[in-house]
Design an enzyme around this catalytic site. Structure first.
Site, PDB file in Angstrom:
ATOM      1  N   CYS A  42       0.862  -1.063   0.123  1.00  0.00           N
ATOM      2  CA  CYS A  42      -0.070  -0.172  -0.206  1.00  0.00           C
ATOM      3  C   CYS A  42       0.762   1.335   0.006  1.00  0.00           C
ATOM      4  CB  CYS A  42      -0.849  -0.032   1.423  1.00  0.00           C
ATOM      5  SG  CYS A  42      -1.921   1.658   1.433  1.00  0.00           S
ATOM      6  N   CYS A  56       0.368   3.397   3.157  1.00  0.00           N
ATOM      7  CA  CYS A  56       1.124   2.775   4.247  1.00  0.00           C
ATOM      8  C   CYS A  56       2.529   3.183   4.287  1.00  0.00           C
ATOM      9  CB  CYS A  56       0.913   1.193   4.411  1.00  0.00           C
ATOM     10  SG  CYS A  56      -0.732   0.601   5.200  1.00  0.00           S
ATOM     11  N   ASP A  86      -1.185  16.614  -1.127  1.00  0.00           N
ATOM     12  CA  ASP A  86      -1.146  15.672  -2.482  1.00  0.00           C
ATOM     13  C   ASP A  86      -0.399  16.059  -3.294  1.00  0.00           C
ATOM     14  OD1 ASP A  86      -4.236  14.198  -3.467  1.00  0.00           O
ATOM     15  OD2 ASP A  86      -2.632  14.857  -4.899  1.00  0.00           O
ATOM     16  N   HIS A  88      -4.483   0.460   8.487  1.00  0.00           N
ATOM     17  CA  HIS A  88      -4.901   0.407   6.915  1.00  0.00           C
ATOM     18  C   HIS A  88      -6.119  -0.108   6.950  1.00  0.00           C
ATOM     19  CE1 HIS A  88      -4.403  -0.643   2.599  1.00  0.00           C
ATOM     20  NE2 HIS A  88      -5.247  -1.405   2.964  1.00  0.00           N
ATOM     21  N   ASN A  95     -13.307   9.245  -1.940  1.00  0.00           N
ATOM     22  CA  ASN A  95     -13.542   8.307  -3.089  1.00  0.00           C
ATOM     23  C   ASN A  95     -13.658   6.943  -2.564  1.00  0.00           C
ATOM     24  OD1 ASN A  95     -13.949  10.349  -5.042  1.00  0.00           O
ATOM     25  ND2 ASN A  95     -11.723  10.448  -5.389  1.00  0.00           N
ATOM     26  N   GLY A 117     -13.731   6.606  -8.200  1.00  0.00           N
ATOM     27  CA  GLY A 117     -12.678   6.522  -8.976  1.00  0.00           C
ATOM     28  C   GLY A 117     -11.534   6.724  -7.963  1.00  0.00           C
ATOM     29  N   THR A 131      -8.415   5.633  -6.358  1.00  0.00           N
ATOM     30  CA  THR A 131      -6.857   5.213  -6.827  1.00  0.00           C
ATOM     31  C   THR A 131      -6.008   4.376  -5.957  1.00  0.00           C
ATOM     32  OG1 THR A 131      -6.069   7.301  -6.824  1.00  0.00           O
ATOM     33  CG2 THR A 131      -7.200   6.519  -9.070  1.00  0.00           C
ATOM     34  N   HIS A 185      -6.474   2.909   0.466  1.00  0.00           N
ATOM     35  CA  HIS A 185      -6.183   3.266   1.879  1.00  0.00           C
ATOM     36  C   HIS A 185      -7.094   4.366   2.260  1.00  0.00           C
ATOM     37  CE1 HIS A 185      -3.368   3.374   5.379  1.00  0.00           C
ATOM     38  NE2 HIS A 185      -4.028   4.210   5.642  1.00  0.00           N
ATOM     39  N   HIS A 230      -8.828   7.596   2.717  1.00  0.00           N
ATOM     40  CA  HIS A 230      -8.309   8.909   2.868  1.00  0.00           C
ATOM     41  C   HIS A 230      -9.147   9.844   2.604  1.00  0.00           C
ATOM     42  CE1 HIS A 230      -7.725   7.446  -1.381  1.00  0.00           C
ATOM     43  NE2 HIS A 230      -7.774   8.729  -1.765  1.00  0.00           N
TER      44      HIS A 230
HETATM   45  P1  5GP Z   1      -8.081   9.098  -4.952  1.00  0.00           P
HETATM   46  O1  5GP Z   1      -7.945   9.097  -6.549  1.00  0.00           O
HETATM   47  O2  5GP Z   1      -7.657   7.295  -4.424  1.00  0.00           O
HETATM   48  O3  5GP Z   1      -9.356   9.350  -4.125  1.00  0.00           O
HETATM   49  O4  5GP Z   1      -6.893   9.756  -4.186  1.00  0.00           O
HETATM   50  C1  5GP Z   1      -5.730   9.494  -4.147  1.00  0.00           C
HETATM   51  C2  5GP Z   1      -4.780  10.955  -4.446  1.00  0.00           C
HETATM   52  O5  5GP Z   1      -3.500  10.405  -3.961  1.00  0.00           O
HETATM   53  C3  5GP Z   1      -4.767  11.459  -5.603  1.00  0.00           C
HETATM   54  O6  5GP Z   1      -5.270  12.866  -5.442  1.00  0.00           O
HETATM   55  C4  5GP Z   1      -3.091  11.497  -5.955  1.00  0.00           C
HETATM   56  O7  5GP Z   1      -2.672  12.582  -6.486  1.00  0.00           O
HETATM   57  C5  5GP Z   1      -2.555  11.349  -4.387  1.00  0.00           C
HETATM   58  N1  5GP Z   1      -1.468  10.657  -4.406  1.00  0.00           N
HETATM   59  C6  5GP Z   1      -1.105   9.595  -5.358  1.00  0.00           C
HETATM   60  N2  5GP Z   1       0.174   9.054  -5.215  1.00  0.00           N
HETATM   61  C7  5GP Z   1       0.820   9.943  -4.375  1.00  0.00           C
HETATM   62  C8  5GP Z   1       2.049  10.254  -3.705  1.00  0.00           C
HETATM   63  O8  5GP Z   1       2.873   9.299  -3.802  1.00  0.00           O
HETATM   64  N3  5GP Z   1       2.093  11.230  -3.049  1.00  0.00           N
HETATM   65  C9  5GP Z   1       1.166  12.102  -2.477  1.00  0.00           C
HETATM   66  N4  5GP Z   1       1.583  13.022  -1.857  1.00  0.00           N
HETATM   67  N5  5GP Z   1      -0.006  12.045  -3.026  1.00  0.00           N
HETATM   68  C10 5GP Z   1      -0.044  10.988  -3.841  1.00  0.00           C
HETATM   69 ZN    ZN Z   2      -2.431   1.188   3.717  1.00  0.00          ZN
END
Ligand code: 5GP
Ligand code: ZN
Length: 120
Positions: free
Chosen positions: A11, A14, A37, A53, A93, A99, A101, A104, A106
């Site tokens: 993850c 994590c 982000d 997690h 999300n 969506g 991605t 974990h 958040h």
């Molecule tokens: P989701 O699409 O799951 O709601 O949000 C995941 C978020 O994690 C996205 O806004 C993406 O820009 C952010 N993200 C993905 N990889 C990383 C990373 O390595 N570091 C940081 N700080 N944010 C990340």
């Molecule tokens: Zn995790």
């Protein structure tokens, strides 16, 4: 380095919580971690995650609901500290249709600009 409860070695978040992947830390306590982000969608875009997690909102239950409540207290504190006095949006999300991605749990804090009207 932080302790991660239920650490999942596959993850991304994590690994960020543990410090194995660098991040711009905004806040940390025993239960949660907040960082900027990497691909900000607003002038202020912060992610708040439990150290445990938990995959998504779909895994929130009576055993971890206090943790989620705590995260919302932290969200309000971070928003105040960031000076988001004119409002902000909190998004989580959950699953593929939304969506998500990173699997974990958040919460996105988005602020610093007037949000478009749209999905919400
Ligand atoms: P989701 O699409 O799951 O709601 O949000 C995941 C978020 O994690 C996205 O806004 C993406 O820009 C952010 N993200 C993905 N990889 C990383 C990373 O390595 N570091 C940081 N700080 N944010 C990340
Ligand atoms: Zn995790």
């Amino acid at each position: 380095m932080s302790d991660v409860l239920n650490y999942d070695e596959n993850c991304l978040f994590c690994k960020i919580i543990k410090g194995d992947i660098p991040s711009a830390k905004v806040y940390e306590d025993d239960l949660c971690y907040a960082f900027r982000d990497i691909n900000p969608q607003a002038p202020t875009h912060i992610l708040v995650v439990p150290k445990a997690h938990i995959q998504s909102v779909a895994e929130v239950n009576k055993h971890n609901e206090a943790l989620v409540g705590h995260i919302f207290t932290v969200i309000a504190k971070i928003a105040a500290d960031e000076g988001l006095t004119n409002g902000y949006r909190v998004i989580s999300n959950c699953g593929p249709d939304a969506g998500q991605t990173v699997p974990h749990l958040h919460f996105h804090i988005l602020g610093g600009k007037k949000m478009r009207e749209g999905m919400v």
